[in-house]
Design an enzyme around this catalytic site. Structure first.
Site, PDB file in Angstrom:
ATOM      1  CE  LYS A  15      81.446  57.699  54.881  1.00  0.00           C
ATOM      2  NZ  LYS A  15      82.073  56.365  54.777  1.00  0.00           N
ATOM      3  CG  ASP A 138      85.103  59.899  57.389  1.00  0.00           C
ATOM      4  OD1 ASP A 138      86.263  59.963  56.937  1.00  0.00           O
ATOM      5  OD2 ASP A 138      84.483  58.823  57.511  1.00  0.00           O
TER       6      ASP A 138
END
Length: 292
Positions: A15, A138
């Site tokens: 990401k 995350d």
């Protein structure tokens, strides 16, 4: 659990943080964040080689029991489901470590998805997020949506429609950034800059969905402290802009610097030029769905 499912493989995407605002430290020691996460086409591959081991075995990454996210996932999944097994996991790494690209968290989420499927435990996304949040801040993002506005310490997610109409060049500057160090630098910086944590956010959802990337008013709270210590990042920003990037930033707490391009040819040429200068660079696409 069918034997013909082994070895079992799942992709684990990286990401980037297109926007990242860090807020004050919480009572639990974490900082609140307000961020825009976007999955990209760079990915690791996670192989589950066996579920009949005498103990857990992880190849391809540091497997220290106290710190490895995959071993944490195995422990948390067993605790949540009551299943009794040990696993042999192999990681084929493509996402650089210590680079702000979420590789460890993505690996954890991918393993959770795989275990849920292999054992037919039929856990819902909310169940997986509950497990994943115990492993890392995350991890929930990689279980929910390829693009999301992320808040809290990373567990509060607002999925948004993921765009795939631009191109990204990721550049490894040649060093890693320890996340704990980055937060310590940020706290020290904030002490000398009153109101730093109160910086205003742009309307990131509207800008992301409807603005061209050159009009994004995004930022990363870590950038000032990283530029102080690693001036090469400023050189990378200048190079990426010279090559046609319309938006640049650092991802997470670093060290990866990236540029967003409107055209694939510009991104490809930038990647080639950066490699000629000795940098490790990767041309990737934003993902509008998780890889199968």
């Amino acid at each position: 659990m069918a034997k013909d499912k082994f070895p079992y493989m799942i992709f684990s995407p990286a990401k980037v943080n297109l926007h990242l605002k860090i807020l004050d430290r919480r009572a639990d020691g974490y900082h609140n964040i307000f961020s825009l996460f976007q999955c990209v086409s760079m990915s690791d591959r996670i192989w589950i080689c066996s579920l009949t081991e005498p103990s857990d075995l992880v190849d391809g990454v540091d497997a220290t029991p106290g710190s490895n996210t995959l071993i944490k996932v195995l422990n948390e999944f067993r605790s949540y489901t009551g299943l009794d097994f040990f696993a042999h996991i192999r990681v084929e790494k493509n996402i650089p470590q210590g680079a702000g690209l979420g590789g460890g968290s993505s690996n954890a989420a991918s393993l959770l998805k795989a275990l849920n499927e292999i054992f037919s435990t039929q856990l819902g996304v909310d169940d997986l997020i509950e497990i994943g949040a115990k492993v890392g801040s995350d991890v929930p993002f990689f279980l929910k949506s390829p693009a999301a506005i992320v808040s809290g310490r990373g567990e509060v997610l607002k999925p948004i429609r993921a765009r795939d109409d631009f191109f990204i060049v990721l550049v490894e500057p040649g060093f890693c950034v320890n996340t704990s160090d980055a937060y310590a630098w940020l706290d020290a910086y904030a002490e000398g800059n009153p109101g730093f944590f109160d910086m205003q956010d742009p309307n990131i959802e509207e800008q992301y969905l409807f603005f061209e990337p050159e009009k994004w008013d995004f930022y990363n709270s870590f950038l000032p402290v990283l530029l102080e210590r690693f001036p090469i990042l400023l050189d990378l920003e200048r190079l990426l802009r010279t090559y046609g990037a319309v938006y640049t930033n650092v991802s997470g707490s670093g060290s990866t610097f990236f540029g967003v391009f409107n055209y694939e040819s510009d991104a490809h040429n930038a990647c080639v030029s950066l490699k000629k200068k000795g940098f490790s660079a990767h041309c990737v696409r934003p993902l509008s769905f998780f890889p199968g």
